[in-house]
Write an enzyme that holds these catalytic residues in place. Sequence first.
Site, PDB file in Angstrom:
ATOM      1  N   SER A 116     -14.618 -33.989 -69.648  1.00  0.00           N
ATOM      2  CA  SER A 116     -13.904 -33.667 -70.883  1.00  0.00           C
ATOM      3  C   SER A 116     -12.395 -33.623 -70.691  1.00  0.00           C
ATOM      4  CB  SER A 116     -14.372 -32.307 -71.423  1.00  0.00           C
ATOM      5  OG  SER A 116     -14.120 -31.282 -70.472  1.00  0.00           O
ATOM      6  N   HIS A 137     -17.523 -39.631 -73.145  1.00  0.00           N
ATOM      7  CA  HIS A 137     -17.531 -38.172 -73.331  1.00  0.00           C
ATOM      8  C   HIS A 137     -18.301 -37.764 -74.577  1.00  0.00           C
ATOM      9  CE1 HIS A 137     -15.246 -34.302 -74.497  1.00  0.00           C
ATOM     10  NE2 HIS A 137     -16.249 -33.997 -73.686  1.00  0.00           N
ATOM     11  N   GLU A 149     -16.351 -39.936 -77.339  1.00  0.00           N
ATOM     12  CA  GLU A 149     -15.068 -40.525 -76.949  1.00  0.00           C
ATOM     13  C   GLU A 149     -15.325 -41.508 -75.801  1.00  0.00           C
ATOM     14  OE1 GLU A 149     -11.841 -36.963 -77.770  1.00  0.00           O
ATOM     15  OE2 GLU A 149     -12.971 -36.907 -75.903  1.00  0.00           O
ATOM     16  N   ASN A 187     -10.073 -32.497 -77.156  1.00  0.00           N
ATOM     17  CA  ASN A 187      -9.652 -31.333 -76.383  1.00  0.00           C
ATOM     18  C   ASN A 187      -8.137 -31.194 -76.305  1.00  0.00           C
ATOM     19  OD1 ASN A 187     -12.024 -29.959 -75.710  1.00  0.00           O
ATOM     20  ND2 ASN A 187     -12.505 -31.427 -74.118  1.00  0.00           N
TER      21      ASN A 187
END
Length: 384
Positions: A116, A137, A149, A187
Amino acid sequence: MNVGIIGSGTMGSGIAQVAATAGCKVKLYDTNQTALDKAQAALEKVLLRLIEKGRIDSAEKTRIQSNISYVDSLKALGDSNLTIEAIIENLDIKQKVFSELESYVADDCIIASNTSSLSIASIAASLQKPERCIGIHFFNPAPLMKLVEVIPAIQTSKAVLDASVNIISDWKKVVAVAKDTPGFIVNRVARPFYGESLRIYEEGIADFATIDWSLKTIGGFRMGPFELMDFIGNDVNYTVTETVFTAFYFDPRYKPAFTQKRFAEAGYLGRKSGRGYYDYAEGATKPVPTEDKELAQKIFNRVIIMLINEAADALFLNIASAEDIDNAMTKGVNYPKGLLAWADEIGIDLCVEALDRLYGEYHEDRYRCSPLLRKMNRENKTFF
């Protein structure tokens, strides 16, 4: 297609379920037989629940389960066309696993990481053929969350990127392609949802319950930031923030909060420990928010402006397209709207003015306005 999954924890097991549901032959690998048994039992429970809800029938349950085998030897993944690693967020460990894995799989096997926040380029560097490495991800829980992702490293070949996008799309997921930068899209862009809310609390403007209530009531978020941090785990959320902060050379926009650090140190990790920003003990009373609409609007305005600024800066630095950034936030963390579309709705001019007011008040670089927002305001443009 043969798919190898490394790591049988919640994420690895979830990815295995997704691939198996899509018709792939999956081998789920773990060094711990107890963990493999637990993963197998958890899948049985999940599929039975889906039958109860009428989502699948018993034949579909059998088909999905028959597509997954559980192995305790990395060498068993040798016939994989695609491998996805979902283990501890430790670069050294991932590099060692990838280096060993490469000696077993064919030259055309795609080797992917579900990391991540770690550098895909650094992970790829452990391989003899780094061009085969890519970030894929998923979000937790993988079977439910639509977004994935896909992150090519600078070494990744276009053929591997195209193949990865096609595979994940065939698995009925929404793909957002992101540049290999700290936090990728979600993130990175989501940091202010937590960070600015913590800052508002630390300034004494409102308590946890009031901030959560404000963002749910005014913004339409499904969970408030403190509820969400308790759900994720304060240790996990703090580590991601600290990782992004360090990776961005200590840019103050990503500065972690002492409040969260102290909660993590105290073992107040959230739901999993029974206590976080809220008390989850049986019979505990949840605090009542101060239902002041004017205060709620101020809290929402401050958090949403910071989120929009982060999304705009991600676009400015070519982390992803505007469409992928908005898709990432709505499909990856269930935001009620895409942040760039939200900026258009609020007005780019008002976004710039709000950021300039914050900067004028605090004179901290965390409140600097993205050059893209300034340019768009000057040229009277919108994102969509």
